[in-house]
Design a protein around this motif. Structure first.
Motif, mmCIF file in Angstrom:
data_model
loop_
_atom_site.group_PDB
_atom_site.id
_atom_site.type_symbol
_atom_site.label_atom_id
_atom_site.label_comp_id
_atom_site.label_asym_id
_atom_site.label_seq_id
_atom_site.Cartn_x
_atom_site.Cartn_y
_atom_site.Cartn_z
ATOM 1 N N ILE A 248 63.268 111.594 20.194
ATOM 2 C CA ILE A 248 64.280 112.657 20.076
ATOM 3 C C ILE A 248 65.684 112.069 20.185
ATOM 4 O O ILE A 248 66.598 112.476 19.452
ATOM 5 N N THR A 249 65.859 111.084 21.079
ATOM 6 C CA THR A 249 67.175 110.452 21.208
ATOM 7 C C THR A 249 67.580 109.742 19.919
ATOM 8 O O THR A 249 68.734 109.848 19.460
ATOM 9 N N VAL A 250 66.641 109.015 19.316
ATOM 10 C CA VAL A 250 66.935 108.321 18.056
ATOM 11 C C VAL A 250 67.248 109.330 16.954
ATOM 12 O O VAL A 250 68.193 109.145 16.166
ATOM 13 N N ALA A 251 66.473 110.422 16.875
ATOM 14 C CA ALA A 251 66.710 111.432 15.839
ATOM 15 C C ALA A 251 68.068 112.094 16.011
ATOM 16 O O ALA A 251 68.815 112.298 15.038
ATOM 17 N N LEU A 252 68.427 112.431 17.241
ATOM 18 C CA LEU A 252 69.732 113.049 17.488
ATOM 19 C C LEU A 252 70.869 112.075 17.180
ATOM 20 O O LEU A 252 71.895 112.458 16.592
ATOM 21 N N GLY A 253 70.698 110.828 17.583
ATOM 22 C CA GLY A 253 71.745 109.843 17.334
ATOM 23 C C GLY A 253 71.968 109.593 15.860
ATOM 24 O O GLY A 253 73.110 109.563 15.377
ATOM 25 N N TYR A 254 70.861 109.418 15.102
ATOM 26 C CA TYR A 254 71.009 109.183 13.655
ATOM 27 C C TYR A 254 71.584 110.424 12.978
ATOM 28 O O TYR A 254 72.460 110.317 12.104
ATOM 29 N N THR B 28 68.221 115.094 9.123
ATOM 30 C CA THR B 28 67.648 113.886 8.518
ATOM 31 C C THR B 28 67.083 112.936 9.574
ATOM 32 O O THR B 28 66.099 112.236 9.327
ATOM 33 N N GLY B 29 67.682 112.900 10.773
ATOM 34 C CA GLY B 29 67.148 112.043 11.831
ATOM 35 C C GLY B 29 65.752 112.467 12.258
ATOM 36 O O GLY B 29 64.847 111.635 12.382
ATOM 37 N N ALA B 30 65.573 113.781 12.467
ATOM 38 C CA ALA B 30 64.244 114.272 12.840
ATOM 39 C C ALA B 30 63.241 114.053 11.724
ATOM 40 O O ALA B 30 62.065 113.724 11.965
ATOM 41 N N ALA B 31 63.686 114.212 10.459
ATOM 42 C CA ALA B 31 62.772 114.010 9.333
ATOM 43 C C ALA B 31 62.313 112.557 9.242
ATOM 44 O O ALA B 31 61.138 112.281 8.961
ATOM 45 N N LEU B 32 63.215 111.619 9.490
ATOM 46 C CA LEU B 32 62.828 110.206 9.442
ATOM 47 C C LEU B 32 61.832 109.858 10.549
ATOM 48 O O LEU B 32 60.878 109.107 10.327
ATOM 49 N N VAL B 33 62.038 110.401 11.755
ATOM 50 C CA VAL B 33 61.083 110.158 12.837
ATOM 51 C C VAL B 33 59.723 110.769 12.502
ATOM 52 O O VAL B 33 58.666 110.179 12.775
ATOM 53 N N ALA B 34 59.735 111.950 11.873
ATOM 54 C CA ALA B 34 58.472 112.575 11.468
ATOM 55 C C ALA B 34 57.766 111.733 10.409
ATOM 56 O O ALA B 34 56.533 111.582 10.435
ATOM 57 N N LEU B 35 58.520 111.163 9.451
ATOM 58 C CA LEU B 35 57.916 110.280 8.446
ATOM 59 C C LEU B 35 57.323 109.030 9.098
ATOM 60 O O LEU B 35 56.237 108.564 8.715
ATOM 61 N N PHE B 36 58.037 108.489 10.075
ATOM 62 C CA PHE B 36 57.515 107.327 10.810
ATOM 63 C C PHE B 36 56.182 107.661 11.484
ATOM 64 O O PHE B 36 55.225 106.873 11.429
ATOM 65 N N THR B 37 56.093 108.829 12.098
ATOM 66 C CA THR B 37 54.857 109.229 12.785
ATOM 67 C C THR B 37 53.707 109.399 11.794
ATOM 68 O O THR B 37 52.564 108.997 12.077
ATOM 69 N N VAL B 38 53.982 109.994 10.630
ATOM 70 C CA VAL B 38 52.933 110.152 9.611
ATOM 71 C C VAL B 38 52.442 108.785 9.154
ATOM 72 O O VAL B 38 51.233 108.568 8.980
#
Length: 394
Positions: A31-37, A95-105
């Motif tokens: 969440i921190t990475v997604a918020l920061g990006y 976009t930050g949350a979307a990238l983290v979600a893509l990483f998890t998939v």
């Protein structure tokens, strides 16, 4: 830092009590990475310019809500990614949350599914571009940025997924090897117990046959004198006492399935000098010293001592060919019998292992334990030492 990264990339085995804490830490970092990006893109992108699909504060709020959805990414990775991708058409912060979600998939699902979702993420760039009335950057810039970031998230996620799979397979392999080693140890112990049971069976049969022989002689010799009757009765008493001792031992080690051909009567302590002489005849250099009287210890103790010396000489011949072996037997009734066998550790023995090595020492340990004693073995400096202590009743 490396230990923390390893804990996040590679989950522990099933049932690990630290898994919950590790998952909470991973969620916080995600969440921190997604918020920061997202905040960085909100500052650098077109969201703060006039004509954006949403006001910048609405964009930030929508992206922050998307980051909260990442708490469910571990249970439903594809569903979370599918829900977050449409938000990127109107929200830069998302976009930050979307990238983290893509990483998890990419970590948890097949690569084709992750690549498909990554393509959808890039394809939504023209939608945002069309909804913006006054974009600062041309369309190709947004396409390049999203393609690079999506490729980085998917590539890193696939690497982490492959690394986790490799680590899990290695963990399973190690567990299987440990189980197989334990099985070999148990098999060696059972084999040794079965061998001891067969040995005791034959000795017990011999003792009982002596009892039967002397009893039959008394039955036939009705005219035997008192001295002859006393001698026969003494022989019967001695044989019965020894048979009882053997019976107690065989009851302790006999196990179901220990069937096999009866072995001949086994050697004892009195036969150890012949064992050493035979090893010397085969070219071994042996320093042998035996302090107790050869015929003193009980039958079971002598047989166990013989087998320990035999295994010690066998190991020395395998691992230290041509080296001098020292054999010491000392003790007395009431103090126990001590056996010590030492031989140098040659460079060849240090660099390689003989196939199947170890089962004989396990069997010796089991044999000594069943006799009430103990065995210790291992490297001591530049020498290998096998030492045993066996109880010797007074």
């Amino acid at each position: 830092m490396s230990a923390l990264l390893f804990a996040l990339l590679v989950p522990g085995p099933a049932g690990d009590p630290r898994a919950a804490a590790r998952n909470r830490l991973a969620d916080g970092i995600a969440i921190t990475v997604a918020l920061g990006y997202g905040a960085l893109m909100l500052r650098l992108g077109d969201a703060t310019r006039a004509g954006a699909p949403l006001p910048w504060f609405a964009d930030a709020a929508l992206g922050a809500l998307g980051c909260l959805a990442l708490l469910r990414r571990r249970q439903r990775p594809i569903a979370v990614a599918a829900a977050l991708l449409p938000l990127t058409a109107v929200s830069v912060m998302a976009t930050g949350a979307a990238l983290v979600a893509l990483f998890t998939v990419a970590v948890r699902r097949r690569g084709t599914v992750a690549l498909l979702l990554g393509g959808v993420y890039v394809a939504l760039v023209p939608v945002y571009y069309l909804l913006h009335d006054n974009p600062e950057f041309p369309l190709w810039v947004d396409l390049v940025v999203r393609t690079c970031t999506a490729a980085g998230a998917l590539g890193w996620g696939m690497f982490v997924g492959a690394y986790r799979g490799l680590t899990e397979s290695l963990r399973e392999h190690a567990a299987r090897l440990e189980a197989e080693q334990q099985l070999r140890v148990d098999q060696a112990r059972l084999t040794e117990r079965a061998r001891i049971a067969r040995e005791m069976h034959d000795v017990l049969a011999h003792r009982m046959s002596m009892v039967s022989l002397h009893a039959g002689a008394l039955e036939v010799r009705t005219d035997a004198g008192p001295d002859e009757i006393a001698i026969a009765a003494g022989a019967i008493r001695t044989s019965a006492h020894e048979a009882l001792q053997e019976l107690r031992g065989v009851i302790g080690v006999l196990r179901e399935g220990a069937a096999g051909r009866p072995e001949p009567p086994q050697p004892g302590l009195v036969d150890v000098p012949d064992l050493v002489a035979g090893a010397r005849a085969m070219g071994m250099t042996i320093g042998y010293r035996c302090e107790p009287a050869a015929a003193g210890p009980p039958v079971l103790l002598g047989r166990t001592a013989y087998r320990i010396v035999q295994e010690g000489l066998t190991n020395a011949r395998k691992h230290s060919p041509g080296e001098r072996v020292e054999v010491l037997l000392s003790g007395a009734a009431g103090a126990g019998l001590r056996i010590r066998i030492t031989n140098p550790c040659t460079p060849a023995a240090r660099s390689s292992e003989v196939p199947g090595a170890g089962a004989g020492l396990i069997g010796v340990g089991e044999r000594a334990r069943l006799a009430g004693g103990r065995v210790e073995y291992g490297r001591s400096g530049d020498a290998f030492r096998l030492e045993a202590w066996l109880p010797w009743p007074s």
